[in-house]
Design an enzyme around this catalytic site. Structure first.
Site, short mmCIF file in Angstrom:
data_model
loop_
_atom_site.label_atom_id
_atom_site.label_comp_id
_atom_site.label_asym_id
_atom_site.label_seq_id
_atom_site.Cartn_x
_atom_site.Cartn_y
_atom_site.Cartn_z
N SER A 227 34.18 24.63 35.59
CA SER A 227 33.79 23.24 35.85
C SER A 227 33.40 22.50 34.58
O SER A 227 34.06 21.57 34.16
CB SER A 227 32.65 23.18 36.86
N ARG A 228 32.30 22.93 33.94
CA ARG A 228 31.85 22.34 32.69
C ARG A 228 31.07 23.40 31.92
O ARG A 228 30.23 24.09 32.50
CB ARG A 228 30.95 21.10 32.92
N ASP A 252 36.72 28.61 31.10
CA ASP A 252 37.81 27.98 30.33
C ASP A 252 37.25 26.85 29.46
O ASP A 252 37.95 25.89 29.14
CB ASP A 252 38.95 27.50 31.23
N GLU A 257 30.28 30.79 20.02
CA GLU A 257 29.40 31.93 20.26
C GLU A 257 29.90 32.84 21.39
O GLU A 257 29.49 34.00 21.48
CB GLU A 257 27.98 31.45 20.58
N HIS A 269 41.33 25.58 28.40
CA HIS A 269 40.93 24.75 29.55
C HIS A 269 42.18 24.44 30.37
O HIS A 269 42.80 23.39 30.25
CB HIS A 269 40.27 23.47 29.05
N LEU A 270 42.53 25.38 31.24
CA LEU A 270 43.80 25.33 31.94
C LEU A 270 43.71 24.92 33.40
O LEU A 270 44.71 24.89 34.09
CB LEU A 270 44.47 26.72 31.88
N GLY A 271 42.49 24.60 33.87
CA GLY A 271 42.30 24.36 35.30
C GLY A 271 43.32 23.43 35.92
O GLY A 271 43.95 23.76 36.92
N ALA A 272 43.51 22.28 35.33
CA ALA A 272 44.44 21.29 35.90
C ALA A 272 45.75 21.22 35.12
O ALA A 272 46.53 20.30 35.31
CB ALA A 272 43.78 19.92 35.92
#
Length: 384
Positions: A227-228, A252, A257, A269-272
């Site tokens: 989500s974030r 994602d 770190e 960041h592959l969610g969408a």
């Protein structure tokens, strides 16, 4: 020709959805609206001509929503348009958290010789994992994505707990009846073998996963955050992974770190990021803009209330105003003084702002429009 300025590359499907009277362009001196995906608008000088901004996606952290509300600029998003894509990635994350598939694949790449089959059989046990069937999944956030993740987890044989104090009626109707709705977030932390986050980043959710909340969780809990990144305190997560309090953390949202820590899997960041999701978001955003520009209807705005209806008169005026007493009365007094009759109207409020649609049985001139605009607490008026 109505120009829509794009600040990112947008799926060509948007052009078809906009229609022949619109031009989607990456250069425009006076665009009517803006479409974007991830472009940050916080330091962007928005042209005065812009009446709406549409994000082809759900999150709007890259847009100064409150500032635009004060300027009378409606900000749209596309909830649910990419839900299936994120849901599929979340289900794959559940499996990656349960079995060291990535580690096993990377290990096989190091093998050589004619007996690699025997080497695999001998060494595969160190990549053994667990099945998700029969385990308890806690879904935090039951919006378009959370509901789909929970429903599919039920079909995969998991016991699912769902938490969302603000669940919509639409989401509640879609929720599988086998999902247990939990009213206390601590119950999710205490009972879940897996926790997946599907909430927006707001003050109440920032660092939701932290040292205190982790202490309430089962030993070896697996956490998925698509989500974030800021929903989790990375330092606390890293400490818990190293102590094995958290069995696996998958996200994602890359942060320096997190990279290279055993037990943490960081994906792009592959969610969408599927062709289908990008098409769906672009089409939905385009249709929202067209309906607003041509009819004044607001659907799926993040800074103004949903307010819509079919045109019933010869002309329509929309008014963005503050949600305070007597504003609507001052508007109707101006209309009455001008001798005009209101055929129909709809008005909705949300927080500090409200939106009113007024249909007239006669044509409305600029004189009346300007008179309405001069009323106290009116932010923007428009004839559509």
């Amino acid at each position: 020709m109505t120009e829509i300025l794009k600040l990112n590359e947008i799926s060509p499907c948007a052009e078809n959805a906009l229609g022949k009277d619109y031009k989607l362009t990456d250069k425009s001196a006076e665009p009517t609206a803006v479409m974007l995906r991830s472009f940050s608008m916080h330091d962007y000088e928005l042209p005065e001509s812009v009446i709406a901004v549409a994000r082809a996606g759900a999150g709007t952290n890259n847009i100064p929503v409150a500032e635009y509300a004060e300027r009378g600029v409606v900000v749209f998003n596309t909830p649910g348009a990419n839900a299936n894509a994120v849901k599929e990635l979340a289900i794959s994350a559940l499996l990656l958290a349960s079995r060291d598939i990535i580690g096993g694949v990377e290990w096989v790449k190091t093998l050589s010789g004619t007996d690699v089959g025997k080497q695999v059989e001998k060494g595969k046990k160190k990549f053994a994992g667990h099945e998700i069937m029969g385990k308890t999944l806690g879904v935090v956030g039951l919006g378009a994505i959370g509901v789909q993740v929970g429903n599919n987890a039920v079909r995969l044989g998991m016991d699912v707990l769902g938490y969302d104090p603000y669940i919509s009626i639409d989401s509640a109707w879609k929720l599988n009846h086998n999902i247990t709705k939990i009213d206390n977030l601590d119950s999710i932390f205490e009972q879940a073998d897996y926790i997946t986050l599907h909430v927006p980043l707001v003050d109440g959710t920032r660092e939701l996963i932290n040292k205190k909340s982790i202490a309430k969780m089962k030993d070896g809990v697996k956490i998925i955050n698509l989500s974030r990144g800021e929903l989790c305190n990375n330092a606390d997560v890293i400490d818990a992974v190293k102590s094995r309090k958290i069995g696996a953390y998958i996200t994602d949202f890359a942060a320096p770190e997190l990279i290279g820590v055993n037990g943490i899997t960081v994906m792009p960041h592959l969610g969408a990021s599927t062709e289908e999701a990008e098409d769906n978001c672009a089409v939905m955003a385009a249709r929202e803009l067209v309906d607003f520009i041509e009819n004044g209807n607001i659907r799926n705005s993040v800074n103004f209330p949903a307010c819509f209806g079919p045109k019933t008169g010869k002309s329509r005026v929309t008014v963005i105003h503050r949600n305070v007493k007597n504003v609507f009365k001052s508007i109707t007094d101006v209309i009455s003084a001008d001798g005009k009759n209101i055929e129909n109207f709809v008005s909705q409020a949300r927080g500090d702002y409200a939106y009113t649609i007024i249909d007239f049985d006669v044509d409305v001139d600029n004189k009346l429009l300007n008179a309405i605009a001069s009323c106290d607490n009116v932010i923007r008026t428009r004839k559509v």
